[in-house]
Motif scaffolding. Structure first.
Motif, PDB file in Angstrom:
ATOM      1  N   PRO A   1     101.299  65.670 -47.572  1.00  0.00           N
ATOM      2  CA  PRO A   1     102.210  65.404 -48.687  1.00  0.00           C
ATOM      3  C   PRO A   1     103.389  66.367 -48.663  1.00  0.00           C
ATOM      4  N   CYS A   2     104.536  65.858 -49.050  1.00  0.00           N
ATOM      5  CA  CYS A   2     105.665  66.735 -49.309  1.00  0.00           C
ATOM      6  C   CYS A   2     105.471  67.330 -50.704  1.00  0.00           C
ATOM      7  N   GLY A   3     106.232  68.334 -51.026  1.00  0.00           N
ATOM      8  CA  GLY A   3     106.130  68.969 -52.338  1.00  0.00           C
ATOM      9  C   GLY A   3     106.349  70.459 -52.215  1.00  0.00           C
TER      10      GLY A   3
ATOM     11  N   ARG B   1     110.197  67.715 -52.531  1.00  0.00           N
ATOM     12  CA  ARG B   1     109.975  66.675 -53.539  1.00  0.00           C
ATOM     13  C   ARG B   1     108.565  66.101 -53.347  1.00  0.00           C
ATOM     14  N   ASP B   2     107.949  65.685 -54.440  1.00  0.00           N
ATOM     15  CA  ASP B   2     106.573  65.189 -54.330  1.00  0.00           C
ATOM     16  C   ASP B   2     106.490  63.665 -54.355  1.00  0.00           C
ATOM     17  N   ASP B   3     107.511  63.010 -53.779  1.00  0.00           N
ATOM     18  CA  ASP B   3     107.534  61.546 -53.781  1.00  0.00           C
ATOM     19  C   ASP B   3     107.256  60.949 -52.402  1.00  0.00           C
ATOM     20  N   GLU B   4     106.866  61.780 -51.439  1.00  0.00           N
ATOM     21  CA  GLU B   4     106.676  61.293 -50.085  1.00  0.00           C
ATOM     22  C   GLU B   4     105.538  62.057 -49.411  1.00  0.00           C
ATOM     23  N   ALA B   5     104.945  61.429 -48.413  1.00  0.00           N
ATOM     24  CA  ALA B   5     103.964  62.087 -47.545  1.00  0.00           C
ATOM     25  C   ALA B   5     104.260  61.656 -46.120  1.00  0.00           C
TER      26      ALA B   5
ATOM     27  N   SER C   1      97.515  63.790 -53.251  1.00  0.00           N
ATOM     28  CA  SER C   1      98.170  65.087 -53.415  1.00  0.00           C
ATOM     29  C   SER C   1      97.608  66.126 -52.448  1.00  0.00           C
TER      30      SER C   1
ATOM     31  N   THR D   1     103.296  57.716 -57.256  1.00  0.00           N
ATOM     32  CA  THR D   1     103.131  57.069 -55.962  1.00  0.00           C
ATOM     33  C   THR D   1     103.988  57.773 -54.917  1.00  0.00           C
ATOM     34  N   ARG D   2     103.388  58.042 -53.783  1.00  0.00           N
ATOM     35  CA  ARG D   2     104.122  58.676 -52.695  1.00  0.00           C
ATOM     36  C   ARG D   2     104.432  57.648 -51.611  1.00  0.00           C
ATOM     37  N   ARG D   3     105.663  57.634 -51.162  1.00  0.00           N
ATOM     38  CA  ARG D   3     106.045  56.823 -50.012  1.00  0.00           C
ATOM     39  C   ARG D   3     105.487  57.497 -48.768  1.00  0.00           C
TER      40      ARG D   3
END
Length: 194
Positions: free
Chosen positions: A141-143, A90-94, A122, A2-4
């Motif tokens: 998305p971040c990542g 980091r892949d926890d946020e967008a 994603s 899940t992305r914040r």
């Protein structure tokens, strides 16, 4: 995973074509354009980060709950460099980005973006007005993949968002064109206000 989702208002432009700070112009709802965009994102239950180099924006928004104002270290250097202040690896946020100079934007368009993006979180999702992409309105998305592509563009001396967009996985969503009009010049403003 899940992305914040974080709302990001891009408000650091020099407004040279307008001749005055667009963010502080009067919005039809009685506030400023900047406050209207922040309210739009807050009404979608998002925390909001305003990217700007203007001290007046800090004064205007400094006490609002759920809103942070982050100074751009390069002023004005364009929205892609501003985005680099908040797009991490980091892949926890967008990030749901909104330009300050799109005063016709409504809650329905924001909800459509969020709903469609949540199907494939994603991938980036970019607004389309029917004739071209409105790349400053989108969800990114971040990542590591997104951050590396952004860093590569900035390292090459590029700061064009659409060039970065060509290097990342993205989809588009057609939204009502009247909500996606950018107001850049006094003539645009006169047409908006009638």
């Amino acid at each position: 995973m899940t992305r914040r989702l974080l709302g990001v208002v891009l408000a650091g432009g020099a407004s040279q074509r307008m001749g005055a700070d667009k963010a502080l112009l009067s919005h039809p709802n009685g506030t400023s354009w900047l406050e209207a965009q922040v309210q739009l994102l807050r009404s979608a239950d998002l925390e909001v980060c305003v990217l700007t180099g203007h001290g007046s924006h800090h004064q205007l928004l400094g006490t609002l709950e759920g809103v942070t104002v982050q100074a751009e270290p390069w002023q004005p250097a364009g929205p892609l460099r501003a985005l680099s202040c908040v797009l991490h690896d980091r892949d926890d946020e967008a990030l749901l980005t909104v330009p300050v100079d799109m005063p016709g934007l409504c809650q329905e368009a924001i909800q459509q973006l969020i709903s469609r993006w949540s199907i494939q979180p994603s991938r980036a999702l970019v607004a389309d007005d029917g004739s071209r992409l409105q790349h400053l309105l989108g969800i990114y998305p971040c990542g590591a993949l997104y951050r590396k592509a952004l860093d590569d563009e900035l390292t090459k001396g590029e700061s064009r968002w659409h060039v970065w967009l060509e290097r990342i996985p993205h989809d588009s969503l057609k939204l009502p064109p009247d909500q996606l009009v950018n107001i850049n010049r006094p003539g645009d403003l006169a047409a908006l206000t009638g």
